[in-house]
Design a protein around this motif. Structure first.
Motif, short mmCIF file in Angstrom:
data_model
loop_
_atom_site.label_atom_id
_atom_site.label_comp_id
_atom_site.label_asym_id
_atom_site.label_seq_id
_atom_site.Cartn_x
_atom_site.Cartn_y
_atom_site.Cartn_z
N THR A 39 0.83 -1.20 0.00
CA THR A 39 0.00 0.00 0.00
C THR A 39 0.87 1.25 0.00
O THR A 39 0.61 2.21 -0.76
N GLN A 40 1.91 1.26 0.83
CA GLN A 40 2.80 2.43 0.89
C GLN A 40 3.49 2.65 -0.46
O GLN A 40 3.64 3.79 -0.91
N ARG A 41 3.93 1.55 -1.10
CA ARG A 41 4.57 1.69 -2.41
C ARG A 41 3.58 2.26 -3.44
O ARG A 41 3.93 3.13 -4.24
N ALA A 42 2.35 1.75 -3.42
CA ALA A 42 1.33 2.23 -4.37
C ALA A 42 1.03 3.71 -4.14
O ALA A 42 0.92 4.49 -5.10
N ILE A 43 0.94 4.12 -2.89
CA ILE A 43 0.68 5.55 -2.59
C ILE A 43 1.84 6.41 -3.08
O ILE A 43 1.63 7.47 -3.68
N ALA A 44 3.07 5.94 -2.83
CA ALA A 44 4.25 6.71 -3.27
C ALA A 44 4.25 6.83 -4.79
O ALA A 44 4.56 7.91 -5.34
N GLU A 45 3.90 5.75 -5.48
CA GLU A 45 3.88 5.79 -6.94
C GLU A 45 2.80 6.75 -7.45
O GLU A 45 3.02 7.51 -8.40
N LEU A 46 1.64 6.74 -6.84
CA LEU A 46 0.58 7.67 -7.23
C LEU A 46 1.00 9.13 -7.01
O LEU A 46 0.74 10.00 -7.85
N ILE A 47 1.69 9.38 -5.94
CA ILE A 47 2.17 10.75 -5.68
C ILE A 47 3.17 11.16 -6.74
O ILE A 47 3.13 12.29 -7.26
N ARG A 48 4.08 10.24 -7.09
CA ARG A 48 5.07 10.56 -8.13
C ARG A 48 4.37 10.85 -9.46
O ARG A 48 4.75 11.80 -10.17
N ASP A 49 3.37 10.03 -9.81
CA ASP A 49 2.63 10.26 -11.06
C ASP A 49 1.97 11.63 -11.05
O ASP A 49 2.01 12.37 -12.05
N ARG A 50 1.35 12.00 -9.97
CA ARG A 50 0.71 13.30 -9.88
C ARG A 50 1.73 14.43 -10.00
O ARG A 50 1.48 15.45 -10.64
N LEU A 51 2.88 14.22 -9.35
CA LEU A 51 3.92 15.26 -9.43
C LEU A 51 4.41 15.40 -10.87
O LEU A 51 4.64 16.51 -11.35
N ARG A 52 4.60 14.27 -11.57
CA ARG A 52 5.02 14.34 -12.97
C ARG A 52 3.95 15.06 -13.81
O ARG A 52 4.25 15.91 -14.64
N GLY A 53 2.70 14.70 -13.56
CA GLY A 53 1.60 15.35 -14.29
C GLY A 53 1.52 16.82 -13.94
O GLY A 53 1.28 17.67 -14.81
N SER A 54 1.75 17.17 -12.73
CA SER A 54 1.68 18.58 -12.33
C SER A 54 2.88 19.35 -12.85
O SER A 54 2.79 20.54 -13.12
N GLU A 55 4.05 18.64 -13.01
CA GLU A 55 5.21 19.32 -13.61
C GLU A 55 4.89 19.72 -15.05
O GLU A 55 5.21 20.82 -15.48
N ASP A 56 4.28 18.78 -15.78
CA ASP A 56 3.90 19.09 -17.16
C ASP A 56 2.89 20.24 -17.18
O ASP A 56 3.02 21.18 -17.98
N GLU A 57 1.91 20.21 -16.34
CA GLU A 57 0.93 21.28 -16.28
C GLU A 57 1.58 22.59 -15.85
O GLU A 57 1.29 23.66 -16.36
N LEU A 58 2.52 22.46 -14.88
CA LEU A 58 3.21 23.64 -14.38
C LEU A 58 4.07 24.26 -15.49
O LEU A 58 4.10 25.48 -15.67
N ALA A 59 4.77 23.38 -16.23
CA ALA A 59 5.59 23.89 -17.34
C ALA A 59 4.70 24.55 -18.38
O ALA A 59 5.02 25.62 -18.93
N GLY A 60 3.56 23.93 -18.65
CA GLY A 60 2.62 24.50 -19.61
C GLY A 60 2.07 25.82 -19.09
O GLY A 60 1.89 26.80 -19.83
N ALA A 61 1.78 25.89 -17.81
CA ALA A 61 1.24 27.11 -17.21
C ALA A 61 2.29 28.21 -17.22
O ALA A 61 2.00 29.38 -17.49
N VAL A 62 3.54 27.82 -16.93
CA VAL A 62 4.63 28.82 -16.94
C VAL A 62 4.83 29.33 -18.36
O VAL A 62 5.00 30.53 -18.60
N GLY A 63 4.79 28.43 -19.32
CA GLY A 63 4.93 28.83 -20.72
C GLY A 63 3.79 29.74 -21.15
O GLY A 63 3.97 30.71 -21.87
N ALA A 64 2.62 29.44 -20.69
CA ALA A 64 1.46 30.25 -21.04
C ALA A 64 1.55 31.61 -20.39
O ALA A 64 1.22 32.64 -21.00
N VAL A 65 2.05 31.67 -19.21
CA VAL A 65 2.19 32.95 -18.51
C VAL A 65 3.27 33.77 -19.19
O VAL A 65 3.14 34.98 -19.38
#
Length: 165
Positions: free
Chosen positions: A131-157
């Protein structure tokens, strides 16, 4: 068949004779006129004399009138107090309580499912790690997804700021 019966009777007679000889040898019997063995008479007379020597007359419940017998009278003994014996036993049965050694966890009653929890504990540990491994992996996936969104948001700004200049 008659020979077998005759030989069996003869063997039985011989056996009886041997047993009688052994008994006689064991007792060292020398019979007198009355038919009682001498050693048996001597033994009984010695036993009687020995008993008379070893018996010492003790008078516990009888108060003799004769001065010679008064010497053999046992002094009266008072019975032991039952209350004292009971009090001693009660004191011995009630040791002083030691508070330091009492563990409250051992005194509390166990829940009805304690054995099930004990048996399942190892399996739960494995599941907890997964369970702990699965939670850590989900957090990493969200962070990767948010990095892409953040990069896109920074580029848009950055594009919007460049347009306003």
């Amino acid at each position: 068949m008659e020979q077998n019966v005759g030989s069996l009777q003869e063997q039985a007679r011989k056996r009886k004779d041997r047993l009688k000889a052994l008994r006689d040898k064991k007792l060292h019997v020398s019979f007198q006129e009355d038919g009682e063995p001498e050693n048996k008479k001597a033994a009984t007379e010695e036993n009687i004399e020995e008993k008379h020597r070893s018996v010492y007359l003790r008078l516990r419940n009888y108060t003799p009138e004769d001065e010679e017998l008064k010497v053999r009278q046992v002094p009266k003994v008072k019975p032991a107090s039952v209350e004292d014996k009971v009090k001693d036993q009660l004191e011995a049965a009630n040791p002083e309580p030691i508070i330091e050694e009492v563990d409250l966890a051992n005194l509390a009653p166990r829940k009805p499912d304690w054995d099930l929890k004990r048996d399942v504990a190892k399996k739960l540990e494995k599941l907890e790690r997964r369970t702990q491994r699965a939670i850590a992996e989900l957090i990493r996936d969200r962070l990767r997804g948010s990095e892409d969104e953040l990069a896109g948001a920074v580029g848009a700004v950055g594009v919007e700021e460049g347009d306003s200049d």
